[in-house]
Design an enzyme around this catalytic site. Structure first.
Site, PDB file in Angstrom:
ATOM      1  N   TYR A 123       5.058   3.090  -8.343  1.00 37.58           N
ATOM      2  CA  TYR A 123       4.311   2.384  -7.290  1.00 37.58           C
ATOM      3  C   TYR A 123       3.291   1.453  -7.903  1.00 37.58           C
ATOM      4  CZ  TYR A 123       1.132   2.083  -3.189  1.00 37.58           C
ATOM      5  OH  TYR A 123       0.354   1.658  -2.137  1.00 37.58           O
ATOM      6  N   ASP A 155     -10.899  -2.898  -2.968  1.00 36.15           N
ATOM      7  CA  ASP A 155      -9.654  -2.993  -2.188  1.00 36.15           C
ATOM      8  C   ASP A 155      -9.986  -3.486  -0.779  1.00 36.15           C
ATOM      9  OD1 ASP A 155      -7.077  -2.581  -1.292  1.00 36.15           O
ATOM     10  OD2 ASP A 155      -7.226  -0.398  -1.222  1.00 36.15           O
ATOM     11  N   ASP A 161       2.671  -2.293  -2.893  1.00 39.32           N
ATOM     12  CA  ASP A 161       1.721  -2.379  -1.781  1.00 39.32           C
ATOM     13  C   ASP A 161       1.369  -3.861  -1.589  1.00 39.32           C
ATOM     14  OD1 ASP A 161      -0.527  -2.264  -0.164  1.00 39.32           O
ATOM     15  OD2 ASP A 161      -1.672  -0.938  -1.481  1.00 39.32           O
ATOM     16  N   ASP A 198      -0.446  -4.959   1.022  1.00 39.65           N
ATOM     17  CA  ASP A 198      -1.544  -5.006   1.990  1.00 39.65           C
ATOM     18  C   ASP A 198      -1.037  -5.507   3.349  1.00 39.65           C
ATOM     19  OD1 ASP A 198      -3.192  -4.051   0.007  1.00 39.65           O
ATOM     20  OD2 ASP A 198      -4.120  -5.961  -0.452  1.00 39.65           O
ATOM     21  N   HIS A 222       5.444  -1.901   1.033  1.00 37.79           N
ATOM     22  CA  HIS A 222       4.920  -1.493   2.326  1.00 37.79           C
ATOM     23  C   HIS A 222       3.885  -2.510   2.770  1.00 37.79           C
ATOM     24  CE1 HIS A 222       1.045   0.213   0.972  1.00 37.79           C
ATOM     25  NE2 HIS A 222       1.681   0.865   0.023  1.00 37.79           N
ATOM     26  N   GLU A 252       1.064  -3.366   6.014  1.00 38.73           N
ATOM     27  CA  GLU A 252       0.278  -2.549   6.945  1.00 38.73           C
ATOM     28  C   GLU A 252      -0.206  -3.337   8.157  1.00 38.73           C
ATOM     29  OE1 GLU A 252      -2.226  -1.734   3.657  1.00 38.73           O
ATOM     30  OE2 GLU A 252      -3.991  -2.699   4.521  1.00 38.73           O
ATOM     31  N   CYS A 292      -9.625  -0.087   2.413  1.00 35.99           N
ATOM     32  CA  CYS A 292      -8.876   1.073   1.933  1.00 35.99           C
ATOM     33  C   CYS A 292      -8.584   1.959   3.144  1.00 35.99           C
ATOM     34  CB  CYS A 292      -9.711   1.827   0.906  1.00 35.99           C
ATOM     35  SG  CYS A 292      -9.172   3.532   0.670  1.00 35.99           S
ATOM     36  N   ARG A 300       3.440   0.427   7.156  1.00 34.18           N
ATOM     37  CA  ARG A 300       2.284   1.338   7.103  1.00 34.18           C
ATOM     38  C   ARG A 300       1.451   1.137   8.351  1.00 34.18           C
ATOM     39  NH1 ARG A 300      -2.508   1.485   2.472  1.00 34.18           N
ATOM     40  NH2 ARG A 300      -4.241   1.373   3.947  1.00 34.18           N
ATOM     41  N   GLU A 339      -0.580   6.381   7.426  1.00 41.59           N
ATOM     42  CA  GLU A 339      -1.759   6.384   6.556  1.00 41.59           C
ATOM     43  C   GLU A 339      -2.895   7.242   7.108  1.00 41.59           C
ATOM     44  OE1 GLU A 339      -2.943   6.358   3.835  1.00 41.59           O
ATOM     45  OE2 GLU A 339      -4.038   4.566   3.228  1.00 41.59           O
ATOM     46  N   ASN A 384       0.709   9.799   1.912  1.00 37.09           N
ATOM     47  CA  ASN A 384      -0.089   9.257   0.811  1.00 37.09           C
ATOM     48  C   ASN A 384      -1.101  10.303   0.355  1.00 37.09           C
ATOM     49  OD1 ASN A 384      -1.704   7.721  -0.873  1.00 37.09           O
ATOM     50  ND2 ASN A 384      -2.622   6.523   0.778  1.00 37.09           N
TER      51      ASN A 384
HETATM   52  C1  LIG Z   1      -2.395   3.548  -1.101  1.00 38.21           C
HETATM   53  C2  LIG Z   1      -3.482   2.536  -1.183  1.00 38.21           C
HETATM   54  O1  LIG Z   1      -3.246   1.566  -0.197  1.00 38.21           O
HETATM   55  C3  LIG Z   1      -3.435   1.815  -2.532  1.00 38.21           C
HETATM   56  O2  LIG Z   1      -3.792   0.625  -2.551  1.00 38.21           O
HETATM   57  O3  LIG Z   1      -3.099   2.447  -3.521  1.00 38.21           O
HETATM   58  C4  LIG Z   1      -4.908   3.139  -1.032  1.00 38.21           C
HETATM   59  C5  LIG Z   1      -5.159   4.289  -1.953  1.00 38.21           C
HETATM   60  C6  LIG Z   1      -6.601   4.722  -2.115  1.00 38.21           C
HETATM   61  O4  LIG Z   1      -7.522   3.906  -1.977  1.00 38.21           O
HETATM   62  O5  LIG Z   1      -6.811   5.883  -2.477  1.00 38.21           O
HETATM   63  C7  LIG Z   1      -5.114   3.504   0.431  1.00 38.21           C
HETATM   64  O6  LIG Z   1      -4.767   4.619   0.812  1.00 38.21           O
HETATM   65  O7  LIG Z   1      -5.598   2.646   1.186  1.00 38.21           O
HETATM   66 MG   LIG Z   2      -3.481  -0.356  -0.661  1.00 41.93          MG
END
Ligand SMILES: C[C@](O)(C(=O)O)[C@H](CC(=O)O)C(=O)O
Ligand SMILES: [Mg+2]
Length: 300
Positions: free
Chosen positions: A46, A61, A88, A90, A116, A118, A126, A161, A191, A213
């Site tokens: 991933y 993030d 990912d 976003d 994925h 979202e 996040c 997501r 999520e 997750n």
């Molecule tokens: C899965 C996630 O989107 C990621 O970017 O890895 C994050 C992980 C995290 O911040 O722990 C998320 O869950 O938003």
């Molecule tokens: Mg993410």
């Protein structure tokens, strides 16, 4: 696609999903970690959005990274590691369906197997932080239709997501999941859904694979792969586990060298030169160089 390797990354991801139940997918922050994950026996890896942001760019993030940032990291990984890579993206890197289409095509060309996308607003957060906002179900459906339509490899896998649980609760989020499946999603990423029994509801409502997750220090208890499997989950994600551990180790080494004036006290926390060479195939490269050089000499 390599001529001697007729399976596309998307096909490999689908195969991994069929063969390993549930499929454990670990985050690889860079090409080196991708090889370590492969050597540890994982069948899929991933690329985390939060990881690209924090690891490659040193920023939060919060939807600041670009498609280009992510593509660079994908290419570095897929150049050396043939495990199928879930990425990912976003919210898809753009306001319109055309941006989403461009994202999907670019990912496929860069060698990714799956993504994925979202349903948060562009200024995303996040998934485990407060203050998330989601777009309407219809807007997310449009994102997914654009993504599915842009597949230049029909096997490429698209995960939807949903971050709606925090704002809208279970029933509305399940409705979204069903609409996302109908729009072309191959799996649902529920999520920050905190209860094991809720995953089963997503499975039953959609009939497609569901991803859990299991990120640390977040909202989901660290359910084991067996527990998740029993709840019907088919994909289990550990997005940043190795990244967090590596960061802690690096911090410790920096502090010790600074404080002790030597690294002697932390040597046993380090990967050795030999271990590194083994994981990146250093000796095989060296051998190739020697063989090539000999051949050139012989040919003189
Ligand atoms: C899965 C996630 O989107 C990621 O970017 O890895 C994050 C992980 C995290 O911040 O722990 C998320 O869950 O938003
Ligand atoms: Mg993410």
């Amino acid at each position: 696609m390599q001529p001697n390797n007729p399976k596309s990354p998307g096909q490999k991801f689908r195969e991994a999903l069929r063969n390993e139940k549930p499929l454990q997918i670990v985050g690889a922050i860079n090409a080196n970690h991708a090889l370590l994950a492969q050597q540890a026996g994982f069948n899929a890896i991933y690329l985390s959005g939060g990881g690209v942001a924090a690891g490659s760019l040193g920023i939060p993030d919060l939807g600041i990274t670009t498609l280009e940032d992510v593509l660079i990291d994908i290419q570095r990984i897929t150049n050396v590691c043939d495990l199928p890579l879930l990425v990912d993206v976003d919210t898809g890197f753009g306001p319109s369906a055309f941006n989403v289409a461009r994202t999907v095509k670019s990912l496929i060309k860069a060698g990714a197997a799956a993504l994925h996308i979202e349903d948060q607003v562009g200024a995303k957060r996040c998934g485990h932080r407060p203050g998330k906002e989601v777009v309407s179900k219809d807007e997310m459906v449009d994102r997914l239709k654009a993504a599915a339509d842009a597949r230049i490899d029909e096997h490429f896998v698209i995960g939807a997501r949903t971050d709606a649980f925090a704002n809208e609760g279970l029933e509305k989020t399940l409705e979204r999941a069903v609409a996302y499946k109908e729009a072309g999603a191959d799996f649902i990423f529920a999520e920050a859904v905190p209860d094991l029994s809720y995953y089963r509801k997503f499975v039953e409502a959609t009939g497609i694979p569901v991803l859990a997750n299991i990120t640390e220090f977040g909202m989901i208890p660290m359910y084991t792969v067996e527990e998740l499997g029993e709840a019907g989950v088919e994909l289990v994600l550990y997005p940043l586990s190795a990244f967090r551990a590596a960061n802690k180790a690096a911090q410790n080494v920096y502090q010790h060298i600074r404080k002790d004036g030597t690294q002697k006290n932390v040597l046993d926390t380090m990967q050795t030169r030999e271990e590194l060479y083994k994981s990146i195939g250093y000796h095989a490269y060296e051998q190739k160089l020697d063989d090539l050089f000999k051949k050139n000499q012989d040919g003189k």
